[in-house]
Design a protein around this motif. Structure first.
Motif, short mmCIF file in Angstrom:
data_model
loop_
_atom_site.label_atom_id
_atom_site.label_comp_id
_atom_site.label_asym_id
_atom_site.label_seq_id
_atom_site.Cartn_x
_atom_site.Cartn_y
_atom_site.Cartn_z
N GLY A 17 0.87 -1.19 0.00
CA GLY A 17 0.00 0.00 0.00
C GLY A 17 0.89 1.23 0.00
N LEU A 18 0.53 2.24 -0.77
CA LEU A 18 1.40 3.42 -0.90
C LEU A 18 0.75 4.66 -0.29
CD1 LEU A 18 2.61 2.96 -4.60
CD2 LEU A 18 3.89 2.48 -2.51
N VAL A 164 -3.53 8.11 0.19
CA VAL A 164 -3.27 6.78 0.76
C VAL A 164 -4.00 5.73 -0.06
CG1 VAL A 164 -3.45 5.36 2.84
CG2 VAL A 164 -3.13 7.85 3.04
N GLU A 166 -5.24 1.71 -0.76
CA GLU A 166 -5.55 0.44 -0.10
C GLU A 166 -4.37 -0.51 -0.35
OE1 GLU A 166 -8.66 -0.75 1.49
OE2 GLU A 166 -8.57 1.42 1.78
N PRO A 167 -4.24 -1.56 0.48
CA PRO A 167 -3.16 -2.54 0.23
C PRO A 167 -3.53 -3.46 -0.93
CG PRO A 167 -4.34 -3.08 2.25
CD PRO A 167 -4.95 -1.82 1.75
N VAL A 207 5.03 -2.51 2.93
CA VAL A 207 5.23 -3.83 2.32
C VAL A 207 5.01 -4.92 3.36
CG1 VAL A 207 6.90 -5.34 1.14
CG2 VAL A 207 7.04 -2.86 0.82
N GLU A 221 7.12 -0.02 6.78
CA GLU A 221 6.93 1.18 5.97
C GLU A 221 8.29 1.74 5.59
OE1 GLU A 221 4.90 4.31 8.08
OE2 GLU A 221 4.62 5.51 6.27
N LYS A 272 7.70 1.31 14.56
CA LYS A 272 6.54 2.05 14.04
C LYS A 272 5.76 2.68 15.19
CE LYS A 272 3.14 3.22 11.32
NZ LYS A 272 3.29 4.28 10.34
P1 ADP Z 1 -0.58 4.39 9.25
O1 ADP Z 1 -1.50 5.54 9.41
O2 ADP Z 1 -0.06 3.85 10.52
O3 ADP Z 1 0.52 4.65 8.26
P2 ADP Z 1 -2.64 3.02 7.67
O4 ADP Z 1 -3.62 2.01 8.16
O5 ADP Z 1 -3.16 4.34 7.30
O6 ADP Z 1 -1.47 3.15 8.69
O7 ADP Z 1 -1.94 2.36 6.41
C1 ADP Z 1 -0.91 2.96 5.76
C2 ADP Z 1 -0.67 2.22 4.45
O8 ADP Z 1 -0.31 0.87 4.72
C3 ADP Z 1 -1.85 2.17 3.51
O9 ADP Z 1 -1.39 2.54 2.23
C4 ADP Z 1 -2.28 0.72 3.53
O10 ADP Z 1 -2.76 0.31 2.26
C5 ADP Z 1 -0.98 0.01 3.83
N1 ADP Z 1 -1.14 -1.29 4.49
C6 ADP Z 1 -1.97 -1.60 5.50
N2 ADP Z 1 -1.81 -2.89 5.86
C7 ADP Z 1 -0.86 -3.42 5.06
C8 ADP Z 1 -0.24 -4.72 4.94
N3 ADP Z 1 -0.54 -5.73 5.75
N4 ADP Z 1 0.70 -4.88 4.00
C9 ADP Z 1 1.06 -3.86 3.19
N5 ADP Z 1 0.51 -2.64 3.25
C10 ADP Z 1 -0.43 -2.41 4.18
#
Ligand code: ADP
Ligand code: MG
Length: 482
Positions: A17-18, A164, A166-167, A207, A221, A272
């Motif tokens: 997810g980016l 943001v 989705e994953p 990732v 991240e 994190k």
């Molecule tokens: P934060 O606010 O802590 O950064 P978020 O829930 O907003 O967390 O997610 C941030 C990013 O991580 C989003 O782009 C989401 O798609 C991605 N993400 C969430 N879970 C996973 C996962 N298990 N693997 C990869 N990417 C993920």
């Protein structure tokens, strides 16, 4: 087909997810009147608000809000008519207020989607979770003096959109395609210049890895990756690292990492933090942001045609292949150039010339479409000479090269060099007779059934006529006598 990485225990899937930070194009900052332009001497684009002086009040920049809404509309996302600003508390030397104003619980834009197309033609939809506005921080400079660090607050308070996803991304290629598409949409909209080298677009790359069919595992991240190539590369490197951790019986810790392209590895930066570590709270200086649906509608009516729509229209209106259309809509300026060439002409021929010879020439000379040495009108003028049979396709290549070099019009070049196509049947018949006389043996072979010699005769006649003969008439004349 699902992309997987082979480990000791079998195949692993990647989940990505980016979070993209995109700098909003605006004259001034999100909450102050200071200039938001790039560069400038350190600390020349700073107001008392940006410098965090006590008692200063932020005033929301309406143009930044409009830009965020336009972007949301371009991402086919839900626009939230009510959103809020929160304080996200940090201690950083380059953040004088001690907090960043961001949108946490109520972002201005909700769920949307971005369509991407992969090399093999597969189309996928990547979900957008949200888009919110926030401030950029200043910059610490550690390389100016051996003993001291300096702070440049020019960036402090510049408006960013955090977009943001989705994953939903499953491999490096999809991540690359998503970022390119996002950048293309932002550029079309004029809401961000997408310039990753200058940092006006950068990505945090989340990732994780899993076995097929499993729920998601813990993610890491990778912070602030500043090129599409590095994003793609860091995903592969980080996924490979996580697979090794899991396969060695370990656990992946949720943490923030840095990608080091020179050593081809990611390194841990910090464990994190969670939302509660930032002590978010609603900014008491700012009222909830309420926008009217009529304003959103007006912004929507003002949007330009977006790249996917333009591509589909090009396919329909100009009858060109989808792939060519995608190439031609890559940038708005290319699409405009193409349309000017294609309007009222053979649109497929125009597409071939623009994506083939013109792109080749621009590459060779290190130019872009906006400073193309051959204008759309000039290229169109050359195609007109091909269509009305003044010149044939082969001579057109020669004319094109001359246009590149001299900047003359096609008509002037044809005149100057005497390149007009020969359609005089007498001259063509004479050349045909001459070629046949000089190649009596080949004529025998041809008549004996060696059909593929026909091309040889065409070539010889064209050569005898310095390439200027009308090819259809040469074919005709040869068929008659052979
Ligand atoms: P934060 O606010 O802590 O950064 P978020 O829930 O907003 O967390 O997610 C941030 C990013 O991580 C989003 O782009 C989401 O798609 C991605 N993400 C969430 N879970 C996973 C996962 N298990 N693997 C990869 N990417 C993920
Ligand atoms: Mg995050």
């Amino acid at each position: 087909m699902t992309y997987t990485i082979e480990g000791k225990t079998g195949a692993w899937e990647i989940v990505v997810g980016l979070e993209v930070h995109a700098q909003i194009i605006s004259h001034s900052k999100l909450f102050s009147g200071a200039s938001a332009s790039y560069g400038g001497e350190p600390n020349t684009h700073v107001s008392l608000v940006d410098a965090g002086f006590p008692g200063m009040l932020p005033v929301l920049n309406q143009e930044c809000v409009a830009q965020a809404i336009r972007t949301g509309l371009g991402l086919r996302a839900r626009i939230n008519l009510e959103s809020r600003f929160d304080r996200k508390n940090y201690f950083y030397a380059d953040l004088p207020t001690g907090y960043q104003i961001s949108q946490f619980t109520h972002p201005i834009v909700g769920e949307g989607t971005v369509e991407i197309e992969l090399g093999d033609g597969t189309v996928r939809h990547i979900g957008i979770t949200r888009l919110h506005m926030e401030q950029d921080a200043g910059k610490s400079m550690h390389d100016q003096d051996p003993a001291r660090s300096f702070i440049d607050l020019n960036r402090a308070g510049v408006a960013l959109m955090e977009i943001v996803s989705e994953p939903d991304i499953r491999c490096p290629e999809e991540a690359g395609a998503y970022l390119r598409k996002l950048r293309q949409i932002l550029r079309y909209l004029g809401t961000c210049d997408g310039n990753m080298e200058e940092g006006s677009m950068r990505a945090d790359v989340n990732v994780s890895v899993r076995k097929a069919g499993e729920p998601f595992r813990t993610r890491c991240e990778i912070k602030n990756v500043n090129s599409i190539r590095y994003v793609m590369h860091s995903i592969e490197v980080e996924a490979t690292r996580q697979i090794e951790v899991w396969e060695d019986g370990g656990e992946v810790d949720q943490e923030t990492r840095l990608f080091d392209p020179s050593r081809n590895e990611t390194r841990s930066l910090r464990s994190k933090e969670d939302a509660h570590d930032y002590r978010y709270f609603p900014d008491p200086d700012l009222l909830p942001l309420v926008v009217e649906q009529e304003w959103v509608d007006a912004l929507e009516r003002g949007l330009p045609e977006l790249p996917d729509d333009k591509r589909d229209r090009f396919v329909k209106e100009y009858g060109i292949p989808r792939y060519d259309a995608s190439v031609l809509v890559a940038e708005q300026a290319i699409a405009d150039y193409y349309e000017e060439v294609a309007k009222g002409r053979d649109a497929r021929l125009a597409a071939n010339w623009v994506t083939g010879d013109l792109f080749g020439a621009l590459n060779r000379t290190g130019r872009t479409i906006t400073d193309s040495p051959i204008s759309a009108a000039a290229l169109g003028g050359m195609l007109d000479l091909v269509s009305d049979k003044t010149i044939n396709g082969k001579i057109a290549k020669e004319v094109f090269e001359d246009m590149l070099e001299t900047g003359d019009s096609a008509a002037a070049i044809v005149e100057r060099k005497g390149l007009k196509q020969v359609t005089d049947t007498g001259a063509i018949d004479a050349a045909v007779a001459d070629v046949m006389a000089r190649n009596a043996d080949k004529v025998e072979e041809y008549r004996g059934g060696k059909d593929r010699l026909f091309g040889f005769f065409v070539g010889q006649v064209m050569k005898a006529m310095a390439g200027k003969a009308n090819p259809a008439m040469v074919n005709e004349a040869l068929k008659k006598v052979l």
